[in-house]
Structure formats: structure tokens, C-alpha cells
Scaffold this motif. Structure first.
Motif, PDB file in Angstrom:
ATOM      1  N   ARG A   1       2.758  17.084 -13.266  1.00 29.01           N
ATOM      2  CA  ARG A   1       2.690  18.372 -12.781  1.00 29.01           C
ATOM      3  C   ARG A   1       4.027  19.254 -13.339  1.00 29.01           C
ATOM      4  NH1 ARG A   1       5.352  22.153 -10.187  1.00 29.01           N
ATOM      5  NH2 ARG A   1       6.739  20.707  -9.371  1.00 29.01           N
ATOM      6  N   TRP A   2       5.032  18.534 -13.125  1.00 27.12           N
ATOM      7  CA  TRP A   2       6.268  18.888 -13.788  1.00 27.12           C
ATOM      8  C   TRP A   2       6.176  18.993 -15.267  1.00 27.12           C
ATOM      9  CZ3 TRP A   2      10.544  17.514 -16.763  1.00 27.12           C
ATOM     10  CH2 TRP A   2      11.691  18.103 -16.615  1.00 27.12           C
ATOM     11  N   ALA A   3       5.564  18.329 -16.013  1.00 29.66           N
ATOM     12  CA  ALA A   3       5.705  18.065 -17.442  1.00 29.66           C
ATOM     13  C   ALA A   3       4.401  19.154 -17.714  1.00 29.66           C
ATOM     14  CB  ALA A   3       5.332  16.705 -18.112  1.00 29.66           C
ATOM     15  N   GLY A   4       3.787  19.685 -17.057  1.00 28.82           N
ATOM     16  CA  GLY A   4       2.393  20.584 -17.342  1.00 28.82           C
ATOM     17  C   GLY A   4       1.490  19.974 -17.721  1.00 28.82           C
ATOM     18  N   GLU A   5       1.305  18.471 -17.257  1.00 25.76           N
ATOM     19  CA  GLU A   5      -0.196  18.059 -17.378  1.00 25.76           C
ATOM     20  C   GLU A   5      -0.994  18.022 -16.451  1.00 25.76           C
ATOM     21  OE1 GLU A   5       1.181  13.989 -18.156  1.00 25.76           O
ATOM     22  OE2 GLU A   5       2.766  14.567 -19.665  1.00 25.76           O
ATOM     23  N   ASP A   6      -2.451  17.812 -16.590  1.00 28.24           N
ATOM     24  CA  ASP A   6      -3.415  18.057 -15.603  1.00 28.24           C
ATOM     25  C   ASP A   6      -3.542  16.473 -14.998  1.00 28.24           C
ATOM     26  OD1 ASP A   6      -3.870  20.717 -15.664  1.00 28.24           O
ATOM     27  OD2 ASP A   6      -5.173  20.364 -17.108  1.00 28.24           O
ATOM     28  N   ARG A   7      -3.804  16.227 -13.929  1.00 27.48           N
ATOM     29  CA  ARG A   7      -3.837  14.929 -13.289  1.00 27.48           C
ATOM     30  C   ARG A   7      -5.046  15.157 -12.409  1.00 27.48           C
ATOM     31  NH1 ARG A   7      -0.886   9.926 -12.285  1.00 27.48           N
ATOM     32  NH2 ARG A   7      -0.710   9.083 -14.318  1.00 27.48           N
TER      33      ARG A   7
ATOM     34  N   THR B   1       1.760  12.109  -9.764  1.00 28.18           N
ATOM     35  CA  THR B   1       1.207  13.102 -10.094  1.00 28.18           C
ATOM     36  C   THR B   1       2.429  14.019 -10.073  1.00 28.18           C
ATOM     37  OG1 THR B   1      -0.596  12.490  -8.589  1.00 28.18           O
ATOM     38  CG2 THR B   1      -0.266  14.616  -8.371  1.00 28.18           C
ATOM     39  N   GLU B   2       3.459  14.404  -9.391  1.00 29.07           N
ATOM     40  CA  GLU B   2       4.351  15.170  -9.608  1.00 29.07           C
ATOM     41  C   GLU B   2       5.209  15.135 -10.945  1.00 29.07           C
ATOM     42  OE1 GLU B   2       7.016  18.034  -8.543  1.00 29.07           O
ATOM     43  OE2 GLU B   2       5.251  17.527  -7.583  1.00 29.07           O
ATOM     44  N   ASP B   3       5.380  14.112 -11.433  1.00 24.71           N
ATOM     45  CA  ASP B   3       5.776  13.929 -12.902  1.00 24.71           C
ATOM     46  C   ASP B   3       4.916  14.629 -13.800  1.00 24.71           C
ATOM     47  OD1 ASP B   3       8.015  12.517 -12.081  1.00 24.71           O
ATOM     48  OD2 ASP B   3       7.490  10.565 -12.626  1.00 24.71           O
TER      49      ASP B   3
ATOM     50  N   GLN C   1       0.887  -1.168  -0.102  1.00 29.20           N
ATOM     51  CA  GLN C   1      -0.134  -0.038   0.082  1.00 29.20           C
ATOM     52  C   GLN C   1       1.056   1.356   0.054  1.00 29.20           C
ATOM     53  OE1 GLN C   1      -3.168   0.391  -0.420  1.00 29.20           O
ATOM     54  NE2 GLN C   1      -3.051   2.799  -0.286  1.00 29.20           N
ATOM     55  N   GLN C   2       2.013   1.224   0.734  1.00 22.41           N
ATOM     56  CA  GLN C   2       2.686   2.458   0.932  1.00 22.41           C
ATOM     57  C   GLN C   2       3.629   2.697  -0.578  1.00 22.41           C
ATOM     58  OE1 GLN C   2       6.051   1.991   3.626  1.00 22.41           O
ATOM     59  NE2 GLN C   2       6.178   4.161   3.928  1.00 22.41           N
ATOM     60  N   VAL C   3       3.859   1.529  -1.166  1.00 17.80           N
ATOM     61  CA  VAL C   3       4.595   1.546  -2.517  1.00 17.80           C
ATOM     62  C   VAL C   3       3.396   2.113  -3.362  1.00 17.80           C
ATOM     63  CG1 VAL C   3       5.272   0.049  -4.435  1.00 17.80           C
ATOM     64  CG2 VAL C   3       6.116  -0.367  -2.360  1.00 17.80           C
ATOM     65  N   ARG C   4       2.162   1.780  -3.512  1.00 17.73           N
ATOM     66  CA  ARG C   4       1.099   2.346  -4.583  1.00 17.73           C
ATOM     67  C   ARG C   4       1.085   3.716  -4.222  1.00 17.73           C
ATOM     68  NH1 ARG C   4      -1.050  -2.920  -3.719  1.00 17.73           N
ATOM     69  NH2 ARG C   4      -1.933  -2.462  -1.815  1.00 17.73           N
ATOM     70  N   GLU C   5       0.997   4.227  -2.810  1.00 15.58           N
ATOM     71  CA  GLU C   5       0.715   5.537  -2.536  1.00 15.58           C
ATOM     72  C   GLU C   5       1.975   6.455  -2.783  1.00 15.58           C
ATOM     73  OE1 GLU C   5       0.223   5.736   1.672  1.00 15.58           O
ATOM     74  OE2 GLU C   5      -2.048   4.840   1.483  1.00 15.58           O
ATOM     75  N   ARG C   6       3.186   5.957  -2.809  1.00 14.71           N
ATOM     76  CA  ARG C   6       4.350   6.638  -3.207  1.00 14.71           C
ATOM     77  C   ARG C   6       4.337   6.852  -4.776  1.00 14.71           C
ATOM     78  NH1 ARG C   6       9.154   4.310   0.683  1.00 14.71           N
ATOM     79  NH2 ARG C   6       8.427   5.436   2.587  1.00 14.71           N
ATOM     80  N   ASN C   7       3.953   5.764  -5.399  1.00 13.60           N
ATOM     81  CA  ASN C   7       4.026   5.667  -7.004  1.00 13.60           C
ATOM     82  C   ASN C   7       2.882   6.717  -7.340  1.00 13.60           C
ATOM     83  OD1 ASN C   7       5.959   3.800  -7.308  1.00 13.60           O
ATOM     84  ND2 ASN C   7       4.716   2.134  -7.664  1.00 13.60           N
ATOM     85  N   ASP C   8       1.840   6.942  -6.790  1.00 10.79           N
ATOM     86  CA  ASP C   8       0.691   7.880  -7.180  1.00 10.79           C
ATOM     87  C   ASP C   8       1.469   9.204  -6.853  1.00 10.79           C
ATOM     88  OD1 ASP C   8      -0.875   5.782  -8.034  1.00 10.79           O
ATOM     89  OD2 ASP C   8      -2.142   5.691  -6.002  1.00 10.79           O
ATOM     90  N   ALA C   9       1.858   9.439  -5.915  1.00 13.14           N
ATOM     91  CA  ALA C   9       2.443  10.658  -5.705  1.00 13.14           C
ATOM     92  C   ALA C   9       3.494  11.139  -6.663  1.00 13.14           C
ATOM     93  CB  ALA C   9       2.973  10.736  -4.285  1.00 13.14           C
TER      94      ALA C   9
END
Length: 67
Positions: free
Chosen positions: A61-67, A57-59, A46-54
Motif C-alpha cells: 500500500r505504501w509503495a502504491g501497489e495493489d494487493r 500488505t502495508e508495504d 500462525q501469528q508470525v504468518r499473519e503479521r508478515n502478511d499484514a
């Protein structure tokens, strides 16, 4: 498996889908950890899934995409 508080480390085995201790841990390629408690090890995926999702999302945002 009980968390005896012995100060040992706990691992989540992706091969056997169970918490393992230093006494019975599988090869490093099959485990996540170490964790301070059996409960933390049991929640590893579960912790791995949460970190991957975060990170996804950050990737985005950095690329200028909406999530």
C-alpha cells in the motif's frame, strides 16, 4: 504440555517443533517467545504468518501497489 498457569513463560522451539518452558528451553536462536501461555506459544508460527502478511500488505500500500 499442559498450561499449568504457574506464571512462567512458554516458548515455541523452531528446532524441535514444540512448546518449551523456562525449565527446558533451547538456545534463543531456536525459539520464539516468551508467551504467557502454552497455547499462545503453540500458535506462534500462525501469528508470525499473519503479521508478515499484514506488513507485506502495508508495504505494498505504501509503495502504491495493489494487493
Amino acid at each position: 504440555m499442559s498450561d499449568s498457569g504457574s506464571g512462567g513463560h512458554y516458548y515455541w522451539c523452531t528446532r524441535h517443533h514444540r512448546v518449551e518452558t523456562e525449565a527446558d528451553v533451547c538456545a534463543a536462536r531456536h525459539v520464539l517467545g516468551p508467551y504467557a501461555s502454552a497455547a499462545d506459544a503453540e500458535n506462534a508460527l500462525q501469528q508470525v504468518r499473519e503479521r508478515n502478511d499484514a506488513w507485506d500488505t502495508e508495504d505494498a500500500r505504501w509503495a502504491g501497489e495493489d494487493r
